[in-house]
Structure formats: structure tokens, C-alpha cells
Design a protein around this motif. Structure first.
Motif, PDB file in Angstrom:
ATOM      1  N   GLY A 205       0.840  -1.192   0.000  1.00 56.32           N
ATOM      2  CA  GLY A 205       0.000   0.000   0.000  1.00 56.32           C
ATOM      3  C   GLY A 205       0.873   1.238   0.000  1.00 56.32           C
ATOM      4  O   GLY A 205       1.641   1.459   0.935  1.00 56.32           O
ATOM      5  N   CYS A 206       0.802   2.023  -1.064  1.00 59.83           N
ATOM      6  CA  CYS A 206       1.671   3.199  -1.210  1.00 59.83           C
ATOM      7  C   CYS A 206       0.867   4.485  -1.185  1.00 59.83           C
ATOM      8  O   CYS A 206       1.119   5.416  -1.955  1.00 59.83           O
ATOM      9  CB  CYS A 206       2.491   3.095  -2.499  1.00 59.83           C
ATOM     10  N   ASP A 229       1.334  -2.020  -4.784  1.00 60.93           N
ATOM     11  CA  ASP A 229       0.086  -1.247  -4.838  1.00 60.93           C
ATOM     12  C   ASP A 229      -0.423  -1.295  -6.272  1.00 60.93           C
ATOM     13  O   ASP A 229       0.344  -1.095  -7.211  1.00 60.93           O
ATOM     14  CB  ASP A 229       0.316   0.207  -4.414  1.00 60.93           C
ATOM     15  N   LYS A 255       1.108   4.396  -8.298  1.00 64.58           N
ATOM     16  CA  LYS A 255       1.695   4.879  -7.042  1.00 64.58           C
ATOM     17  C   LYS A 255       3.074   4.268  -6.799  1.00 64.58           C
ATOM     18  O   LYS A 255       3.987   4.948  -6.311  1.00 64.58           O
ATOM     19  CB  LYS A 255       0.768   4.552  -5.870  1.00 64.58           C
ATOM     20  N   GLN A 276       2.930  -3.350  -9.397  1.00 64.90           N
ATOM     21  CA  GLN A 276       1.619  -2.730  -9.520  1.00 64.90           C
ATOM     22  C   GLN A 276       0.569  -3.833  -9.556  1.00 64.90           C
ATOM     23  O   GLN A 276       0.092  -4.237 -10.612  1.00 64.90           O
ATOM     24  CB  GLN A 276       1.529  -1.848 -10.771  1.00 64.90           C
ATOM     25  N   TRP A 278      -2.322  -6.222  -6.750  1.00 61.94           N
ATOM     26  CA  TRP A 278      -2.843  -6.532  -5.423  1.00 61.94           C
ATOM     27  C   TRP A 278      -1.921  -7.528  -4.761  1.00 61.94           C
ATOM     28  O   TRP A 278      -1.400  -8.449  -5.399  1.00 61.94           O
ATOM     29  CB  TRP A 278      -4.257  -7.089  -5.538  1.00 61.94           C
ATOM     30  N   THR A 298      -2.121  -1.093   3.644  1.00 66.89           N
ATOM     31  CA  THR A 298      -3.262  -1.191   2.746  1.00 66.89           C
ATOM     32  C   THR A 298      -4.547  -0.922   3.517  1.00 66.89           C
ATOM     33  O   THR A 298      -4.608  -1.102   4.735  1.00 66.89           O
ATOM     34  CB  THR A 298      -3.317  -2.586   2.097  1.00 66.89           C
TER      35      THR A 298
END
Length: 468
Positions: A205-206, A229, A255, A276, A278, A298
Motif C-alpha cells: 500500500g503506497c 500497490d 503509485k 503494480q 494486489w 493497505t
């Protein structure tokens, strides 16, 4: 590269059993799960991690003779350890002590261990590996991995994870920190910077918290970072996403690319790998398993649910962060809650399910939306899934501060600056009340993750993490 990760409870048990008052060498077996990384993100080469699963002492009655400089014992218990390892899909590690502090394998070790490797091959097959660790009187570990009776490879890193993260590797404590970290060394000593440089760190999570974590990692001395992310930059992110520009939002650049760009231009030797995607996608698996520490930044329940299992299966400290801002509907809004949270996930700590931080039903709906968007919309119309609500409030002051809280927890567990009882399994900072809380939790005795040690250190299983 081959490394070993010990549960802190196993490290303590080995110390208690093998380092006793009489100063004689002692031995034990350590059954280990496996984590195979087909392509390490930073070397593009295969890598193995071995994860402590169970300690099996060598029975006193099996010891033939032992002194401060040697130990010999019957192989019956070794054969039994090999049988258990084969039945459970594990690998055997021999662990013996050098009470005199000799931090190297002796000539006797070099002479005896090939015979044990051959015995392991005869019983469990020619692909069987045998780990060998030496524990010194100061609690340090060295190790090697026997590939066959003629060939062994030194262990790149041996770590113990728990309330403290202790690292053992060749050259620890030698040399000087780079000049850029001189002021940090004045506060914490040179060992911290060297230890942190050995860690491979993942940031999942970015956004506001994740980008803050990522931007600070190189400034602590972390050199190898993986970013995960799937989203691109939007205008609404610009108030808190570190490193993002107006052009990034207009182009909706990923991101991970934006954060990686900001880390690379620092010019202090950081190596960034970006994904990039999930975090649960199989393409992220090698990179995730290659990490020694993970920051979970996240905001989706499905990702957290997966990382919640990952921490225990792979003995990887996961620092999960969250920020909750609740306001009234008045104008201007009144702050009802403004809470930042850092939760450490590891064997011995309550998991996110027991703390009721993640909701499996919400995770199910998120997975449905990601994998079957049409079905998700149909069920939402029929009220079988929870629809999206208004966006949550977010302020850069607090997203950044929560990131710092998480980094403080990592630094303490490596360096110990808070003292013996300084590890905090869950810390909540209530900004509007100006108070910090250590939040306890009751482990559900039926929880398959944090209440049952059968999955701790299990590593690679099919299906991944035993998730169907």
C-alpha cells in the motif's frame, strides 16, 4: 542465498537447553519449514529460507561423551528427527553449542557432519538438505547448509524474531557506517545501521501511510525495498502521498512508480522493486517471501487478511497500520475520533481477526469485486454485499505520524532503545485526546492463526497459506 529464521521462543529454548552452567557442549534438532523463492527480486537468483517449526532435544541418554570442546551422541534420535521431518515436509537442522565462545565450525564438525548428511540422503532421499548451526556462549549463531556430503554453503543470515529481532550474519559489527548515517550512529550505535541494511523490507500500500514509510526507510539505512500497490495517483491523493506531483495525478501514474522514483533520486544506494498489483496476486509471491519485514499500509480487508496469515506461516514481522477519523455532520465538522494504530503480527501476538480489525465478510466482498465485478454489482443491488460509502477523511499530519510509529516499533525491536519491556503488540495514539495506549487483546482459543502453533513457520504449503 540461504537464510534461517527462528521463532523467539525456539531461540530461547535452544539457549536454555544448550548453554548450561557446566560449560559442556550440548545439541538439539530444529525442524524447519521451507520458503522457496524462485527469483529473488534483488539478485534474480533462487533463494531458500528455512523457518523454525519445532525444537527436538537430543536426549541425555543418547549422549556418549561431551566436554567444553566436543560432543558425540547416538544417531537414533537423528533418524527419528529425519522421519518426523519427512512426514511433515520439513528440514532438519543440527544445533550444537560452543560454550567456550568459538564462533566457527571445528575440525571435528567438518569431519562428522558429512556422515550425517549421507545418512539423511540414505533415509530421506538425495535431494535432502541438512542445516547445521553453532550457538556460542554469547548467544550468537553461525550456520551452513549441506547440499550433499561434499558441498555446503554458509548461511547469509540467521535471525530470531519476536519481541526483539536479532540478526546474525558474517561481518556484523565490523567496519563503519556511511557518513550519511553518522548522526544516527551517535544516537543508536553503528550496529543498528548495519543491521537495518541487511533487511529486505516490503511496503504493501503506497498511499498516505505507505508512501511515508517508504520515504523514511532509506534514511534509516534500509537499502532493499519492495513496493506493492495496484492503484494510480489521483488528485485526492496529493494532500498526503509523499513524492506525488500534479502531473502524476493527471497521468494517473502508478503509485509504486511514483514512490520508487522518489526513493531512487535520493542517491544513497537504495534498490527499489515495484509491483503494480494486489498483494495477493501470485506474481507478488516471490517478492513478498523474500522480505524480512513487511509494513501493511493497505486499506482493504482482503489484503490484510492474507498478510495476517503470512506473518505466522513465514515468521515475517508484519507491522499493520491504520488511521480512523470520525467526524460529525455539522459544519465545520466536530472530531469524534482521531486514532492511529500500529499492530505487530508475529507468533505469540494476537492476530487481526482476534483483535476484530479485519472483517472476513468485507474481505469476501472485496475479493468478489476484484475478481468478478459484474457479479459484485448484481449482488450489491440485491443487498448481498456492502456497497461503498463516502471516502474516509485523511490528513497528512496523521498518516505520516502513524508511519513513524510503525518505524519506531521496527527500530526498537532491532535495537531495543525502549528497554526490556518496550515491545508493543498494539499501540493506539488518540490524537484528539493527546494520549497513547497499549491495547491488549484476548486470543480466541479456536483461532487457526494465532492460537494454533501448527502453522507457525510452516512456510510453503499447497494451497498458499492453506487458503482455498
Amino acid at each position: 542465498m540461504i537464510s534461517v529464521v527462528l521463532q523467539e521462543r525456539h531461540f530461547r529454548e535452544l539457549n536454555d537447553r544448550l548453554l548450561q552452567f557446566d560449560g559442556r557442549e550440548r545439541a538439539a534438532y530444529l525442524l524447519c519449514g521451507k520458503a522457496y523463492i524462485e527469483s529473488d527480486p534483488w539478485t534474480n537468483l533462487p533463494r531458500w529460507k528455512y523457518l523454525s517449526f519445532e525444537v527436538l532435544p537430543v536426549p541425555d541418554e543418547d549422549i556418549i561423551s561431551h566436554s567444553s570442546q566436543h560432543i558425540t551422541w547416538k544417531t537414533d534420535s537423528f533418524v527419528q528427527a529425519l522421519k518426523q521431518a519427512q512426514d511433515k515436509g520439513l528440514t532438519v537442522a543440527l544445533v550444537h553449542s560452543h560454550p567456550g565462545g568459538f564462533a566457527a565450525f571445528s575440525d571435528q564438525d567438518d569431519s562428522n557432519e558429512p556422515d550425517l548428511v549421507q545418512l539423511a540422503h540414505n533415509r530421506n532421499g538425495d535431494t535432502t538438505r541438512l542445516l547445521s548451526l553453532v550457538l556460542t556462549s554469547s548467544g550468537n549463531l553461525i550456520g551452513r547448509c549441506w547440499l550433499n556430503p561434499q558441498e555446503h554453503q554458509p548461511l547469509h543470515l540467521i535471525s530470531s524474531v519476536g519481541n526483539r529481532i536479532q540478526l546474525n550474519y558474517p561481518g556484523r559489527g565490523e567496519g563503519e557506517s556511511p557518513a550519511v548515517f553518522h548522526r544516527q550512529s551517535l544516537a543508536f550505535g553503528q550496529a543498528l545501521t548495519q543491521d537495518l541494511s541487511m533487511l529486505r523490507v516490503g511496503v504493501v500500500g503506497c498511499g498516505g501511510t505507505g508512501s511515508a514509510v517508504a520515504m523514511l526507510l532509506p534514511k534509516l539505512g534500509i537499502r532493499q525495498i519492495a513496493l506493492f500497490d495496484k492503484d494510480g495517483v489521483e488528485e485526492s491523493n496529493l494532500n498526503r502521498l509523499h513524492g506525488a506531483t500534479w502531473d502524476d495525478a493527471q497521468e494517473q501514474r502508478p503509485k509504486v512508480e511514483v514512490v520508487a522514483r522518489s526513493l531512487t533520486v535520493l542517491g544513497i544506494g537504495v534498490e527499489v522493486r515495484s509491483y503494480q498489483s494486489w498483494i495477493g496476486d501470485p506474481q507478488c509471491r516471490d517478492a513478498l517471501k523474500a522480505c524480512d519485514v513487511v509494513f501493511s499500509c493497505t486499506d482493504d480487508h482482503a489484503g490484510r487478511l492474507m498478510l495476517n496469515r503470512f506473518a505466522y506461516f513465514y515468521l515475517t514481522p508484519v507491522f499493520d497500520v491504520g488511521l480512523a477519523i470520525e467526524v460529525s455532520s455539522s459544519d465545520p465538522p466536530e472530531i469524534k475520533a482521531l486514532d492511529g494504530r500500529v499492530t505487530t503480527l508475529l507468533p505469540g501476538h494476537p492476530c487481526l481477526l482476534c483483535r476484530e480489525i479485519i472483517d472476513p465478510v468485507t474481505a469476501r466482498d472485496e475479493t468478489l469485486k476484484r475478481e468478478q465485478p459484474d457479479e459484485y454489482e448484481r449482488r450489491k443491488l440485491e443487498a448481498y454485499v456492502i456497497g461503498e460509502g463516502n471516502p474516509s477523511p485523511a490528513v497528512v499530519l496523521f498518516t505520516t505520524d502513524v508511519a513513524i510509529m510503525a518505524l519506531e516499533e521496527l527500530v526498537h525491536r532491532v535495537q531495543g532503545f525502549r528497554g526490556a519491556d518496550g515491545a508493543i503488540a498494539q499501540r493506539c495514539r488518540r490524537y484528539h485526546l493527546v494520549e497513547d495506549r497499549r491495547q491488549g487483546a484476548r486470543i480466541d482459543e479456536h483461532c487457526p492463526i494465532c492460537a494454533q502453533s501448527e502453522c507457525w513457520g510452516q512456510g510453503d504449503v499447497e494451497p498458499f497459506l492453506n487458503q482455498v
